[in-house]
Enzyme design. Structure first.
Site, mmCIF file in Angstrom:
data_model
loop_
_atom_site.group_PDB
_atom_site.id
_atom_site.type_symbol
_atom_site.label_atom_id
_atom_site.label_comp_id
_atom_site.label_asym_id
_atom_site.label_seq_id
_atom_site.Cartn_x
_atom_site.Cartn_y
_atom_site.Cartn_z
ATOM 1 N N TYR A 203 6.285 -5.709 30.395
ATOM 2 C CA TYR A 203 6.615 -6.845 31.262
ATOM 3 C C TYR A 203 6.376 -8.197 30.568
ATOM 4 O O TYR A 203 6.296 -9.225 31.245
ATOM 5 C CB TYR A 203 5.831 -6.760 32.575
ATOM 6 N N LYS B 127 8.664 4.373 39.308
ATOM 7 C CA LYS B 127 7.398 3.656 39.437
ATOM 8 C C LYS B 127 6.382 4.429 40.293
ATOM 9 O O LYS B 127 6.748 5.372 41.001
ATOM 10 C CB LYS B 127 7.668 2.267 40.029
ATOM 11 N N ASN C 43 9.179 -1.535 44.337
ATOM 12 C CA ASN C 43 10.635 -1.353 44.347
ATOM 13 C C ASN C 43 11.131 -0.112 43.592
ATOM 14 O O ASN C 43 12.221 -0.095 43.030
ATOM 15 C CB ASN C 43 11.356 -2.642 43.923
ATOM 16 N N ARG D 152 21.738 0.085 36.705
ATOM 17 C CA ARG D 152 21.369 -1.129 37.463
ATOM 18 C C ARG D 152 22.101 -1.139 38.812
ATOM 19 O O ARG D 152 21.522 -1.474 39.841
ATOM 20 C CB ARG D 152 21.703 -2.405 36.679
ATOM 21 N N THR E 230 16.709 -6.373 42.799
ATOM 22 C CA THR E 230 15.244 -6.289 42.657
ATOM 23 C C THR E 230 14.505 -6.155 43.994
ATOM 24 O O THR E 230 13.569 -5.366 44.109
ATOM 25 C CB THR E 230 14.728 -7.549 41.902
ATOM 26 N N GLU F 159 12.733 -1.421 24.995
ATOM 27 C CA GLU F 159 11.946 -0.583 25.911
ATOM 28 C C GLU F 159 11.933 0.879 25.459
ATOM 29 O O GLU F 159 10.897 1.549 25.546
ATOM 30 C CB GLU F 159 12.497 -0.722 27.342
ATOM 31 N N HIS G 57 12.580 1.201 37.715
ATOM 32 C CA HIS G 57 12.917 0.183 36.708
ATOM 33 C C HIS G 57 14.082 0.688 35.865
ATOM 34 O O HIS G 57 14.143 1.876 35.547
ATOM 35 C CB HIS G 57 11.722 -0.072 35.775
HETATM 36 P P1 IDP Z 1 14.159 -5.960 37.893
HETATM 37 O O1 IDP Z 1 13.109 -4.878 37.961
HETATM 38 O O2 IDP Z 1 15.192 -5.807 38.973
HETATM 39 O O3 IDP Z 1 14.777 -6.100 36.520
HETATM 40 P P2 IDP Z 1 12.667 -8.389 37.298
HETATM 41 O O4 IDP Z 1 13.045 -9.759 37.749
HETATM 42 O O5 IDP Z 1 12.857 -8.045 35.846
HETATM 43 O O6 IDP Z 1 13.425 -7.349 38.219
HETATM 44 O O7 IDP Z 1 11.137 -8.176 37.687
HETATM 45 C C1 IDP Z 1 10.380 -7.122 37.145
HETATM 46 C C2 IDP Z 1 9.530 -6.503 38.238
HETATM 47 O O8 IDP Z 1 8.526 -7.410 38.654
HETATM 48 C C3 IDP Z 1 10.287 -6.136 39.519
HETATM 49 O O9 IDP Z 1 10.957 -4.899 39.440
HETATM 50 C C4 IDP Z 1 9.148 -6.096 40.528
HETATM 51 O O10 IDP Z 1 8.404 -4.894 40.401
HETATM 52 C C5 IDP Z 1 8.301 -7.240 40.046
HETATM 53 N N1 IDP Z 1 8.653 -8.504 40.725
HETATM 54 C C6 IDP Z 1 9.649 -9.345 40.410
HETATM 55 N N2 IDP Z 1 9.706 -10.389 41.251
HETATM 56 C C7 IDP Z 1 8.684 -10.212 42.115
HETATM 57 C C8 IDP Z 1 8.197 -10.961 43.234
HETATM 58 O O11 IDP Z 1 8.719 -12.015 43.592
HETATM 59 N N3 IDP Z 1 7.120 -10.429 43.891
HETATM 60 C C9 IDP Z 1 6.514 -9.274 43.522
HETATM 61 N N4 IDP Z 1 6.949 -8.539 42.476
HETATM 62 C C10 IDP Z 1 8.017 -9.001 41.774
HETATM 63 MG MG MG Z 2 13.959 -6.671 34.681
#
Ligand code: IDP
Ligand code: MG
Length: 169
Positions: free
Chosen positions: A69, A29, A132, A105, A111, A146, A135
């Protein structure tokens, strides 16, 4: 290795070891690109023995980010996440390996980097859920979706890595 295992054909041994050749989509990212972590992250996958079969650096447009997304559309973090992902270049990759979706993962960590275990990519390099680092696809269906979304078939390269025979029997 037991005797029975030794006499099995390679195909049978692979089956017994529950090996599953898979592909997954991984994105480094914008925060990680800006912080000079591309090499560190790719290096972790390489050292694990995971094969890179496609890779590019690109500035993501809003349309691609929203499609990527789409499953999160309507959630409070959808718009900020799309904005973040389109704010600066990312590195997109297709990785291939045995059970690679789950392995990646696990290597990424949970996350929220605050909660991610030390030793994982997010646990080692991140501090905040909205920044974070990385991805990785979370299922075979999403990996397929994807990979198709981010790469043309001709951008994915089939090849043999020289260490393959040292990673598996
Ligand atoms: P993942 O990336 O671990 O699969 P997902 O739940 O699919 O997590 O969420 C996608 C992305 O959306 C996360 O990687 C993060 O960048 C963002 N995200 C998810 N939850 C939050 C939140 O509560 N606050 C801010 N960003 C979030
Ligand atoms: Mg995800």
């Amino acid at each position: 290795m037991n005797i029975l295992f030794a006499v099995l054909s390679k195909k049978e041994r692979v089956k017994q070891l529950d090996m599953k050749k898979e592909r997954t989509f991984v994105m480094i990212k914008p925060d990680a690109v800006q912080r000079g972590l591309i090499g560190e992250i790719i290096s972790r996958f390489e050292r694990k023995g995971i094969k890179i079969v496609a890779m590019k650096l690109l500035l993501v447009d809003k349309q691609l980010a929203e499609k990527h997304y789409d499953i999160h559309r309507g959630k409070p973090f959808f718009e900020p996440t799309v904005e973040f992902i389109t704010s600066s270049p990312v590195v997109a990759m297709v990785l291939e390996g045995n059970n690679v979706i789950e392995t990646v993962r696990n290597m990424m960590g949970t996350t929220d980097p605050q909660k991610a275990a030390i030793g994982t990519i997010r646990g080692d390099f991140g501090q905040y859920i909205g920044r974070n680092i990385v991805h990785g696809s979370d299922s075979t269906e999403n990996a397929e979706f994807e990979i198709k979304l981010w790469f043309k078939p001709e951008e994915i390269v089939e090849y043999t890595r020289i260490d393959e025979s040292w990673l598996f029997e």
